[in-house]
Write a protein that holds these residues in place. Sequence first.
Motif, PDB file in Angstrom:
ATOM      1  N   GLY A   9       0.783  -1.237   0.000  1.00 47.73           N
ATOM      2  CA  GLY A   9       0.000   0.000   0.000  1.00 47.73           C
ATOM      3  C   GLY A   9       0.810   1.279   0.000  1.00 47.73           C
ATOM      4  N   ASN A  10       2.135   1.166  -0.021  1.00 47.05           N
ATOM      5  CA  ASN A  10       2.978   2.368  -0.037  1.00 47.05           C
ATOM      6  C   ASN A  10       3.127   2.897  -1.457  1.00 47.05           C
ATOM      7  OD1 ASN A  10       3.590   2.184   2.769  1.00 47.05           O
ATOM      8  ND2 ASN A  10       5.037   0.563   2.299  1.00 47.05           N
ATOM      9  N   SER A  11       3.424   4.173  -1.581  1.00 48.26           N
ATOM     10  CA  SER A  11       3.742   4.745  -2.886  1.00 48.26           C
ATOM     11  C   SER A  11       5.116   5.391  -2.798  1.00 48.26           C
ATOM     12  CB  SER A  11       2.690   5.772  -3.315  1.00 48.26           C
ATOM     13  OG  SER A  11       2.683   6.872  -2.445  1.00 48.26           O
ATOM     14  N   TYR A  12       5.769   5.523  -3.947  1.00 52.78           N
ATOM     15  CA  TYR A  12       7.129   6.064  -3.998  1.00 52.78           C
ATOM     16  C   TYR A  12       7.221   7.108  -5.096  1.00 52.78           C
ATOM     17  CZ  TYR A  12       8.188   1.982  -1.187  1.00 52.78           C
ATOM     18  OH  TYR A  12       8.192   1.042  -0.192  1.00 52.78           O
ATOM     19  N   VAL A  13       8.028   8.137  -4.863  1.00 49.44           N
ATOM     20  CA  VAL A  13       8.273   9.167  -5.863  1.00 49.44           C
ATOM     21  C   VAL A  13       9.645   8.911  -6.463  1.00 49.44           C
ATOM     22  CG1 VAL A  13       8.600  11.635  -6.263  1.00 49.44           C
ATOM     23  CG2 VAL A  13       6.839  10.858  -4.672  1.00 49.44           C
ATOM     24  N   VAL A  14       9.706   8.859  -7.790  1.00 51.04           N
ATOM     25  CA  VAL A  14      10.958   8.676  -8.516  1.00 51.04           C
ATOM     26  C   VAL A  14      11.467  10.063  -8.886  1.00 51.04           C
ATOM     27  CG1 VAL A  14      12.047   7.656 -10.547  1.00 51.04           C
ATOM     28  CG2 VAL A  14      10.124   6.480  -9.434  1.00 51.04           C
ATOM     29  N   THR A  15      12.728  10.326  -8.594  1.00 52.92           N
ATOM     30  CA  THR A  15      13.289  11.645  -8.894  1.00 52.92           C
ATOM     31  C   THR A  15      14.421  11.538  -9.904  1.00 52.92           C
ATOM     32  OG1 THR A  15      14.876  11.540  -7.078  1.00 52.92           O
ATOM     33  CG2 THR A  15      12.726  12.512  -6.582  1.00 52.92           C
ATOM     34  N   SER A  16      14.663  12.627 -10.589  1.00 52.25           N
ATOM     35  CA  SER A  16      15.806  12.759 -11.491  1.00 52.25           C
ATOM     36  C   SER A  16      16.482  14.076 -11.148  1.00 52.25           C
ATOM     37  CB  SER A  16      15.338  12.744 -12.944  1.00 52.25           C
ATOM     38  OG  SER A  16      16.426  12.999 -13.808  1.00 52.25           O
ATOM     39  N   HIS A  17      17.709  14.004 -10.679  1.00 50.89           N
ATOM     40  CA  HIS A  17      18.442  15.203 -10.258  1.00 50.89           C
ATOM     41  C   HIS A  17      17.657  15.984  -9.198  1.00 50.89           C
ATOM     42  CE1 HIS A  17      21.328  14.464 -13.435  1.00 50.89           C
ATOM     43  NE2 HIS A  17      20.322  14.335 -14.285  1.00 50.89           N
ATOM     44  N   GLY A  18      17.006  15.247  -8.308  1.00 48.28           N
ATOM     45  CA  GLY A  18      16.282  15.869  -7.199  1.00 48.28           C
ATOM     46  C   GLY A  18      14.889  16.366  -7.531  1.00 48.28           C
ATOM     47  N   ARG A  19      14.449  16.212  -8.774  1.00 49.00           N
ATOM     48  CA  ARG A  19      13.114  16.670  -9.170  1.00 49.00           C
ATOM     49  C   ARG A  19      12.205  15.470  -9.377  1.00 49.00           C
ATOM     50  NH1 ARG A  19      12.996  20.786 -13.771  1.00 49.00           N
ATOM     51  NH2 ARG A  19      11.052  21.247 -12.725  1.00 49.00           N
ATOM     52  N   PRO A  20      10.995  15.500  -8.833  1.00 49.94           N
ATOM     53  CA  PRO A  20      10.075  14.374  -9.024  1.00 49.94           C
ATOM     54  C   PRO A  20       9.675  14.228 -10.487  1.00 49.94           C
ATOM     55  CG  PRO A  20       9.069  16.112  -7.673  1.00 49.94           C
ATOM     56  CD  PRO A  20      10.445  16.560  -8.021  1.00 49.94           C
ATOM     57  N   ALA A  22       8.087  10.838 -11.488  1.00 49.62           N
ATOM     58  CA  ALA A  22       7.089   9.774 -11.568  1.00 49.62           C
ATOM     59  C   ALA A  22       6.711   9.335 -10.158  1.00 49.62           C
ATOM     60  CB  ALA A  22       7.628   8.587 -12.355  1.00 49.62           C
ATOM     61  N   ARG A  23       5.595   8.622 -10.086  1.00 49.03           N
ATOM     62  CA  ARG A  23       5.149   8.062  -8.813  1.00 49.03           C
ATOM     63  C   ARG A  23       4.791   6.603  -9.047  1.00 49.03           C
ATOM     64  NH1 ARG A  23       3.414  10.411  -4.202  1.00 49.03           N
ATOM     65  NH2 ARG A  23       3.353  12.415  -5.245  1.00 49.03           N
ATOM     66  N   ILE A  24       5.261   5.739  -8.173  1.00 51.04           N
ATOM     67  CA  ILE A  24       4.911   4.318  -8.215  1.00 51.04           C
ATOM     68  C   ILE A  24       3.854   4.108  -7.144  1.00 51.04           C
ATOM     69  CG2 ILE A  24       5.729   1.956  -7.956  1.00 51.04           C
ATOM     70  CD1 ILE A  24       8.535   3.002  -8.691  1.00 51.04           C
ATOM     71  N   ILE A  25       2.668   3.673  -7.570  1.00 55.70           N
ATOM     72  CA  ILE A  25       1.552   3.501  -6.638  1.00 55.70           C
ATOM     73  C   ILE A  25       0.942   2.119  -6.823  1.00 55.70           C
ATOM     74  CG2 ILE A  25       1.012   5.968  -6.596  1.00 55.70           C
ATOM     75  CD1 ILE A  25      -1.375   5.304  -8.423  1.00 55.70           C
ATOM     76  N   PRO A  26       0.237   1.630  -5.813  1.00 59.68           N
ATOM     77  CA  PRO A  26      -0.448   0.347  -5.979  1.00 59.68           C
ATOM     78  C   PRO A  26      -1.453   0.413  -7.127  1.00 59.68           C
ATOM     79  CG  PRO A  26      -0.398   0.996  -3.675  1.00 59.68           C
ATOM     80  CD  PRO A  26       0.093   2.169  -4.464  1.00 59.68           C
ATOM     81  N   ALA A  27      -1.619  -0.694  -7.838  1.00 61.10           N
ATOM     82  CA  ALA A  27      -2.491  -0.736  -9.013  1.00 61.10           C
ATOM     83  C   ALA A  27      -3.925  -0.347  -8.687  1.00 61.10           C
ATOM     84  CB  ALA A  27      -2.451  -2.120  -9.648  1.00 61.10           C
ATOM     85  N   ASP A  28      -4.416  -0.672  -7.501  1.00 62.43           N
ATOM     86  CA  ASP A  28      -5.802  -0.338  -7.177  1.00 62.43           C
ATOM     87  C   ASP A  28      -5.997   1.146  -6.926  1.00 62.43           C
ATOM     88  OD1 ASP A  28      -4.414  -0.330  -4.798  1.00 62.43           O
ATOM     89  OD2 ASP A  28      -5.922  -1.452  -3.678  1.00 62.43           O
ATOM     90  N   ARG A  29      -4.915   1.923  -6.855  1.00 60.51           N
ATOM     91  CA  ARG A  29      -5.007   3.381  -6.690  1.00 60.51           C
ATOM     92  C   ARG A  29      -4.724   4.109  -7.991  1.00 60.51           C
ATOM     93  NH1 ARG A  29      -1.306   4.825  -1.794  1.00 60.51           N
ATOM     94  NH2 ARG A  29      -1.430   6.833  -2.838  1.00 60.51           N
ATOM     95  N   GLU A  30      -4.583   3.360  -9.090  1.00 56.25           N
ATOM     96  CA  GLU A  30      -4.236   3.958 -10.385  1.00 56.25           C
ATOM     97  C   GLU A  30      -5.293   4.962 -10.836  1.00 56.25           C
ATOM     98  OE1 GLU A  30      -3.285   2.614 -14.966  1.00 56.25           O
ATOM     99  OE2 GLU A  30      -3.526   1.104 -13.430  1.00 56.25           O
TER     100      GLU A  30
END
Length: 65
Positions: A9-20, A22-30
């Motif tokens: 149930g956790n989500s994660y923010v993907v960053t590039s050079h410190g800037r967000p 993308a976000r990885i979220i559970p499929a049921d929260r898509e």
Amino acid sequence: MILRGVRDGNSYVVTSHGRPVARIIPADREEEATSGARAVLLARLARQDIVQIGRWTRDELYDER
């Protein structure tokens, strides 16, 4: 490890050079994320000025440079 967290149930923010970027979220929260992104996009488009660029010819649309 990240996928296990998403499954739990956790989500994660993907960053590039410190800037967000993308976000990885559970499929049921898509749907929740998609509707939020759609609302942000529509709000941004509503604030932008309309630009009149005229008509394009078929050749201009398929110009391969």
